[in-house]
Scaffold this motif. Structure first.
Motif, PDB file in Angstrom:
ATOM      1  N   GLY A  16       4.782  88.894  -5.102  1.00 18.14           N
ATOM      2  CA  GLY A  16       5.956  89.720  -5.379  1.00 18.14           C
ATOM      3  C   GLY A  16       6.880  89.819  -4.183  1.00 18.14           C
ATOM      4  O   GLY A  16       8.112  89.840  -4.334  1.00 18.14           O
ATOM      5  N   MET A  17       6.300  89.872  -2.986  1.00 19.75           N
ATOM      6  CA  MET A  17       7.134  89.907  -1.787  1.00 19.75           C
ATOM      7  C   MET A  17       7.911  88.602  -1.616  1.00 19.75           C
ATOM      8  O   MET A  17       9.090  88.613  -1.272  1.00 19.75           O
ATOM      9  CB  MET A  17       6.264  90.180  -0.557  1.00 19.75           C
ATOM     10  N   PHE A  18       7.239  87.473  -1.858  1.00 26.24           N
ATOM     11  CA  PHE A  18       7.931  86.193  -1.764  1.00 26.24           C
ATOM     12  C   PHE A  18       8.992  86.065  -2.859  1.00 26.24           C
ATOM     13  O   PHE A  18      10.100  85.605  -2.604  1.00 26.24           O
ATOM     14  CB  PHE A  18       6.933  85.036  -1.863  1.00 26.24           C
ATOM     15  N   ALA A  19       8.668  86.476  -4.061  1.00 28.40           N
ATOM     16  CA  ALA A  19       9.619  86.372  -5.174  1.00 28.40           C
ATOM     17  C   ALA A  19      10.826  87.282  -4.957  1.00 28.40           C
ATOM     18  O   ALA A  19      11.953  86.906  -5.289  1.00 28.40           O
ATOM     19  CB  ALA A  19       8.924  86.723  -6.483  1.00 28.40           C
ATOM     20  N   THR A  20      10.601  88.469  -4.394  1.00 26.37           N
ATOM     21  CA  THR A  20      11.703  89.396  -4.142  1.00 26.37           C
ATOM     22  C   THR A  20      12.674  88.822  -3.114  1.00 26.37           C
ATOM     23  O   THR A  20      13.887  88.944  -3.270  1.00 26.37           O
ATOM     24  CB  THR A  20      11.165  90.748  -3.659  1.00 26.37           C
ATOM     25  N   SER A  21      12.138  88.185  -2.090  1.00 24.18           N
ATOM     26  CA  SER A  21      13.043  87.613  -1.080  1.00 24.18           C
ATOM     27  C   SER A  21      13.851  86.452  -1.657  1.00 24.18           C
ATOM     28  O   SER A  21      15.028  86.297  -1.340  1.00 24.18           O
ATOM     29  CB  SER A  21      12.251  87.167   0.150  1.00 24.18           C
ATOM     30  N   PHE A  22      13.244  85.643  -2.527  1.00 25.50           N
ATOM     31  CA  PHE A  22      13.996  84.561  -3.162  1.00 25.50           C
ATOM     32  C   PHE A  22      15.021  85.102  -4.160  1.00 25.50           C
ATOM     33  O   PHE A  22      16.140  84.604  -4.244  1.00 25.50           O
ATOM     34  CB  PHE A  22      13.063  83.587  -3.872  1.00 25.50           C
ATOM     35  N   ALA A  23      14.644  86.115  -4.909  1.00 22.47           N
ATOM     36  CA  ALA A  23      15.560  86.694  -5.891  1.00 22.47           C
ATOM     37  C   ALA A  23      16.745  87.374  -5.204  1.00 22.47           C
ATOM     38  O   ALA A  23      17.854  87.386  -5.739  1.00 22.47           O
ATOM     39  CB  ALA A  23      14.822  87.689  -6.779  1.00 22.47           C
ATOM     40  N   GLY A  24      16.515  87.938  -4.026  1.00 17.97           N
ATOM     41  CA  GLY A  24      17.619  88.555  -3.283  1.00 17.97           C
ATOM     42  C   GLY A  24      18.684  87.547  -2.902  1.00 17.97           C
ATOM     43  O   GLY A  24      19.881  87.818  -3.009  1.00 17.97           O
ATOM     44  N   GLY A  25      18.251  86.382  -2.471  1.00 16.76           N
ATOM     45  CA  GLY A  25      19.213  85.323  -2.140  1.00 16.76           C
ATOM     46  C   GLY A  25      19.974  84.837  -3.364  1.00 16.76           C
ATOM     47  O   GLY A  25      21.176  84.585  -3.306  1.00 16.76           O
ATOM     48  N   ALA A  26      19.273  84.703  -4.472  1.00 16.86           N
ATOM     49  CA  ALA A  26      19.930  84.264  -5.709  1.00 16.86           C
ATOM     50  C   ALA A  26      20.939  85.299  -6.196  1.00 16.86           C
ATOM     51  O   ALA A  26      22.035  84.950  -6.643  1.00 16.86           O
ATOM     52  CB  ALA A  26      18.886  84.007  -6.786  1.00 16.86           C
ATOM     53  N   LEU A  27      20.576  86.566  -6.090  1.00 15.94           N
ATOM     54  CA  LEU A  27      21.481  87.630  -6.513  1.00 15.94           C
ATOM     55  C   LEU A  27      22.702  87.705  -5.598  1.00 15.94           C
ATOM     56  O   LEU A  27      23.822  87.951  -6.062  1.00 15.94           O
ATOM     57  CB  LEU A  27      20.748  88.966  -6.550  1.00 15.94           C
ATOM     58  N   ALA A  28      22.498  87.473  -4.314  1.00 16.67           N
ATOM     59  CA  ALA A  28      23.623  87.489  -3.380  1.00 16.67           C
ATOM     60  C   ALA A  28      24.593  86.349  -3.689  1.00 16.67           C
ATOM     61  O   ALA A  28      25.815  86.554  -3.700  1.00 16.67           O
ATOM     62  CB  ALA A  28      23.116  87.372  -1.939  1.00 16.67           C
ATOM     63  N   ARG A  29      24.052  85.158  -3.953  1.00 15.83           N
ATOM     64  CA  ARG A  29      24.920  84.033  -4.309  1.00 15.83           C
ATOM     65  C   ARG A  29      25.685  84.306  -5.589  1.00 15.83           C
ATOM     66  O   ARG A  29      26.858  83.971  -5.717  1.00 15.83           O
ATOM     67  CB  ARG A  29      24.092  82.753  -4.448  1.00 15.83           C
ATOM     68  N   TRP A  30      25.025  84.907  -6.552  1.00 16.13           N
ATOM     69  CA  TRP A  30      25.672  85.211  -7.827  1.00 16.13           C
ATOM     70  C   TRP A  30      26.824  86.198  -7.621  1.00 16.13           C
ATOM     71  O   TRP A  30      27.905  86.032  -8.206  1.00 16.13           O
ATOM     72  CB  TRP A  30      24.646  85.775  -8.805  1.00 16.13           C
ATOM     73  N   ASN A  31      26.613  87.235  -6.803  1.00 14.53           N
ATOM     74  CA  ASN A  31      27.682  88.198  -6.542  1.00 14.53           C
ATOM     75  C   ASN A  31      28.831  87.567  -5.781  1.00 14.53           C
ATOM     76  O   ASN A  31      29.996  87.902  -6.011  1.00 14.53           O
ATOM     77  CB  ASN A  31      27.138  89.404  -5.767  1.00 14.53           C
ATOM     78  N   LEU A  32      28.532  86.663  -4.857  1.00 16.72           N
ATOM     79  CA  LEU A  32      29.604  86.002  -4.101  1.00 16.72           C
ATOM     80  C   LEU A  32      30.406  85.051  -4.978  1.00 16.72           C
ATOM     81  O   LEU A  32      31.634  84.978  -4.857  1.00 16.72           O
ATOM     82  CB  LEU A  32      29.015  85.246  -2.908  1.00 16.72           C
ATOM     83  N   GLU A  33      29.732  84.320  -5.859  1.00 16.61           N
ATOM     84  CA  GLU A  33      30.446  83.402  -6.755  1.00 16.61           C
ATOM     85  C   GLU A  33      31.306  84.159  -7.759  1.00 16.61           C
ATOM     86  O   GLU A  33      32.360  83.691  -8.157  1.00 16.61           O
ATOM     87  CB  GLU A  33      29.446  82.515  -7.496  1.00 16.61           C
ATOM     88  N   ARG A  34      30.819  85.302  -8.179  1.00 23.35           N
ATOM     89  CA  ARG A  34      31.551  86.097  -9.159  1.00 23.35           C
ATOM     90  C   ARG A  34      32.754  86.772  -8.528  1.00 23.35           C
ATOM     91  O   ARG A  34      33.702  87.153  -9.208  1.00 23.35           O
ATOM     92  CB  ARG A  34      30.605  87.147  -9.754  1.00 23.35           C
TER      93      ARG A  34
END
Length: 82
Positions: A16-34
């Motif tokens: 879960g710790m590894f998945a959370t760190s990867f999901a944070g990067g994906a969410l950040a990219r999504w917010n920047l693209e949007r």
């Protein structure tokens, strides 16, 4: 607690710790693209949690596993005495 339960919990927590760190990067990219002008508070909180997990996942993985297996050892010995 059984050893199988300790192993399952450690895999879930560390994974879960590894998945959370990867999901944070994906969410950040999504917010920047949007092109989000204002990021909601729950997203900022998630970014903080993801940054914490990304920073300390290696340092916390070994103690989490050690504590869970130590608890498993003591509880299995207490069950054998009864």
């Amino acid at each position: 607690m059984r050893f199988r339960t300790a192993a399952s919990l450690s895999v879930v927590l560390v994974g879960g710790m590894f998945a959370t760190s990867f999901a944070g990067g994906a969410l950040a990219r999504w917010n920047l693209e949007r092109g989000a002008v204002e990021i909601p508070i729950y997203t900022r909180m998630f970014f903080g949690i993801a940054a914490f997990c990304a920073s300390f996942k290696v340092l916390l993985a070994i103690p989490i596993v050690a504590v869970l297996f130590t608890i498993a050892i003591f509880t299995s010995q207490a069950q054998r005495r009864r």
